[in-house]
Design a protein around this motif. Sequence first.
Motif, short mmCIF file in Angstrom:
data_model
loop_
_atom_site.label_atom_id
_atom_site.label_comp_id
_atom_site.label_asym_id
_atom_site.label_seq_id
_atom_site.Cartn_x
_atom_site.Cartn_y
_atom_site.Cartn_z
N ILE A 15 0.84 -1.20 0.00
CA ILE A 15 0.00 0.00 0.00
C ILE A 15 0.88 1.25 0.00
CG2 ILE A 15 -1.71 1.29 1.37
CD1 ILE A 15 -2.81 -1.48 2.26
N ARG A 16 2.01 1.14 0.65
CA ARG A 16 2.98 2.24 0.65
C ARG A 16 4.30 1.76 0.06
NH1 ARG A 16 -0.27 2.54 4.83
NH2 ARG A 16 -1.25 4.51 5.40
N GLY A 17 4.24 0.86 -0.93
CA GLY A 17 5.44 0.24 -1.50
C GLY A 17 5.88 0.86 -2.81
N PRO A 18 6.44 0.03 -3.72
CA PRO A 18 7.04 0.54 -4.96
C PRO A 18 6.08 1.35 -5.85
CG PRO A 18 7.62 -1.76 -4.63
CD PRO A 18 6.64 -1.41 -3.56
N LEU A 19 4.81 0.94 -5.93
CA LEU A 19 3.86 1.70 -6.76
C LEU A 19 3.66 3.10 -6.17
CD1 LEU A 19 1.34 -1.16 -7.38
CD2 LEU A 19 2.18 0.30 -9.22
N TYR A 20 3.58 3.14 -4.86
CA TYR A 20 3.40 4.42 -4.16
C TYR A 20 4.64 5.31 -4.38
CZ TYR A 20 3.13 7.59 -0.11
OH TYR A 20 3.13 8.68 0.71
N GLU A 21 5.82 4.69 -4.27
CA GLU A 21 7.06 5.46 -4.48
C GLU A 21 7.10 6.02 -5.91
OE1 GLU A 21 9.10 6.32 -2.21
OE2 GLU A 21 8.51 4.97 -0.59
N GLU A 22 6.62 5.21 -6.85
CA GLU A 22 6.60 5.66 -8.24
C GLU A 22 5.62 6.84 -8.40
OE1 GLU A 22 8.43 5.31 -10.64
OE2 GLU A 22 7.30 5.72 -12.47
N ALA A 23 4.48 6.75 -7.70
CA ALA A 23 3.50 7.85 -7.75
C ALA A 23 4.12 9.13 -7.18
CB ALA A 23 2.24 7.48 -6.98
N LEU A 24 4.88 8.99 -6.10
CA LEU A 24 5.53 10.16 -5.50
C LEU A 24 6.56 10.75 -6.47
CD1 LEU A 24 6.16 9.17 -1.75
CD2 LEU A 24 4.27 10.48 -2.73
N ARG A 25 7.29 9.85 -7.15
CA ARG A 25 8.30 10.33 -8.11
C ARG A 25 7.61 11.12 -9.23
NH1 ARG A 25 9.85 9.80 -12.77
NH2 ARG A 25 8.36 8.17 -13.31
N MET A 26 6.47 10.58 -9.70
CA MET A 26 5.74 11.27 -10.77
C MET A 26 5.25 12.65 -10.29
SD MET A 26 3.64 7.97 -12.23
CE MET A 26 2.47 8.86 -13.23
N GLN A 27 4.76 12.66 -9.04
CA GLN A 27 4.27 13.95 -8.50
C GLN A 27 5.41 14.96 -8.38
OE1 GLN A 27 2.17 12.59 -4.93
NE2 GLN A 27 0.28 13.39 -5.80
N ALA A 28 6.59 14.46 -7.93
CA ALA A 28 7.74 15.35 -7.78
C ALA A 28 8.18 15.90 -9.14
CB ALA A 28 8.89 14.61 -7.10
N ALA A 29 7.90 15.11 -10.19
CA ALA A 29 8.25 15.55 -11.54
C ALA A 29 7.17 16.47 -12.12
CB ALA A 29 8.48 14.34 -12.45
N GLY A 30 6.18 16.81 -11.30
CA GLY A 30 5.17 17.78 -11.72
C GLY A 30 3.90 17.17 -12.29
N GLU A 31 3.77 15.83 -12.24
CA GLU A 31 2.56 15.21 -12.78
C GLU A 31 1.50 15.10 -11.68
OE1 GLU A 31 3.38 11.78 -15.38
OE2 GLU A 31 5.48 12.29 -15.07
N LYS A 32 0.25 15.15 -12.11
CA LYS A 32 -0.84 15.04 -11.15
C LYS A 32 -1.23 13.56 -11.04
CE LYS A 32 -4.88 17.59 -10.07
NZ LYS A 32 -6.19 17.76 -10.57
N VAL A 33 -1.30 13.04 -9.83
CA VAL A 33 -1.66 11.63 -9.65
C VAL A 33 -2.83 11.54 -8.66
CG1 VAL A 33 -0.84 9.36 -8.87
CG2 VAL A 33 0.76 10.92 -10.01
N LEU A 34 -3.83 10.73 -9.03
CA LEU A 34 -4.92 10.46 -8.10
C LEU A 34 -4.53 9.22 -7.30
CD1 LEU A 34 -7.79 11.01 -7.01
CD2 LEU A 34 -8.65 9.53 -8.85
N LYS A 35 -4.28 9.40 -6.02
CA LYS A 35 -3.75 8.30 -5.21
C LYS A 35 -4.91 7.58 -4.49
CE LYS A 35 -0.07 10.15 -2.92
NZ LYS A 35 -0.23 11.58 -3.13
N LEU A 36 -5.24 6.39 -4.99
CA LEU A 36 -6.30 5.60 -4.37
C LEU A 36 -5.68 4.41 -3.65
CD1 LEU A 36 -9.00 5.61 -7.21
CD2 LEU A 36 -8.69 7.23 -5.34
N ASN A 37 -4.62 4.66 -2.91
CA ASN A 37 -3.92 3.53 -2.27
C ASN A 37 -4.25 3.37 -0.78
OD1 ASN A 37 -2.42 5.98 -1.99
ND2 ASN A 37 -0.66 4.82 -1.25
N THR A 38 -4.63 4.45 -0.10
CA THR A 38 -4.85 4.29 1.35
C THR A 38 -6.27 4.67 1.76
OG1 THR A 38 -4.09 6.54 1.81
CG2 THR A 38 -2.44 4.80 1.99
N GLY A 39 -6.75 3.97 2.77
CA GLY A 39 -8.08 4.25 3.33
C GLY A 39 -8.00 5.33 4.38
#
Length: 402
Positions: A15-39
């Motif tokens: 839930i907070r693993g590699p996919l999440y890290e990739e989403a954070l990397r994308m966000q840091a690069a200026g992309e908008k990500v809808l994060k549906l990983n945590t409740g």
Amino acid sequence: MITRSDRMKLVHSDIRGPLYEEALRMQAAGEKVLKLNTGNPGSFGFELPDSVRFALSRHIDEAVPYCDMRGMPSARDVICTYHIGRGLQGIKPGDIFVCNGVSEAASMAMTALVCTGDEILMPSPCYSLWSNNAYICAGKPVFYRCDPQNNWNPDPADIAAKVTERTKAILIINPNNPTGAVYSRETLLAIADIARKNHLVLLADEIYDRLVMDGLRHDSVAALAPDVPCITFNGLSKSHIICGFRCGWMVFSGPKDELKDIKDAVTQLASMRLCGNALTQLVIPAALADSESTQAMLVPGGRLFEQRKATLEVLEKIEGVSFVPNRAAFYLFPRIDGQMYDFEDGHDFAMRFLHEKHVLVIPGGGFDWNEDIRVRIVMLPEARVLSGAMEMLRDFLRQHRR
Ligand SMILES: Cc1ncc(COP(=O)(O)O)c(C=O)c1O
């Protein structure tokens, strides 16, 4: 390099693993990500109930010293009354431990309970807190199957078949994460019977018991099996939007002698960390007296009700996607037809969905489900955002037809 403990080797926190890290990397690069990983309702604009806000401000001075390692008496009294109201018999405030979330309660209970090599029967799919704790305690999670054809109820025959001489406990997560299922009374009675016959402890994670929809009734397994040793887990993270407060507890029930040693061990563990966060314990009486703010989310017009409706309305029209509507909480665990679409597995699906549509979802493997391609969708954003995300899913799947 200094290597980690061997007990950590199988731990996985997707839930907070590699996919999440990739989403954070994308966000840091200026992309908008809808994060549906945590409740985590508070991060989607769900507001703190007034009952909790007022209780915190009114009592804040009481949280200055360490409190009792088992929890503040005022909190344990109302927790005890709550669970008596849910049908638990013979419990007293002394059977309750208030912790920094169900997460800490689970860790303490498993540490106290599990000897090296002990097997704990756990649902598949499973919220990974539990399997990870089994690994950390040098125990072994043995997964029993929950059946999507039977509204995701656990299969008691599968549970019974997997009991060995090393089995120590059966974990039930009801209502369930990630399926959103509410188990039938019949299923719970059957599981309790397996525990009774094999001298096993029941571990009941019921953190979503106040988030049941559609007029359904939730049964606490400890209430159905007063003669079986049981530890029930519950907390306020979801029902009162205070995930960040870290507020949960466990209740020991059943024959007093059976769990005495485990309870003493939990007392030692509780004393090692001095006490749970006292600030959060202040709000427990007010929160448990306030069922209205939770209920308001679950009925037509309420956020959880409307967000589920918006999600399902789009999802049910997508070819090759099937699901069992959740009856509680805010999770859905749909299946993506692997014959129709060109994904290798759930992880491949989730990574490509993230890269191509900028939506983060967690695949079934993160919940120890490997039978087919599934992902968990967290239905916490506003209805129109969820509709949009499901439309993106529809477009994404069109582009990945075999
Ligand atoms: C089934 C289940 N148990 C326990 C937890 C952890 O709850 P807490 O915030 O009380 O640690 C969660 C959180 O998502 C959950 O889904």
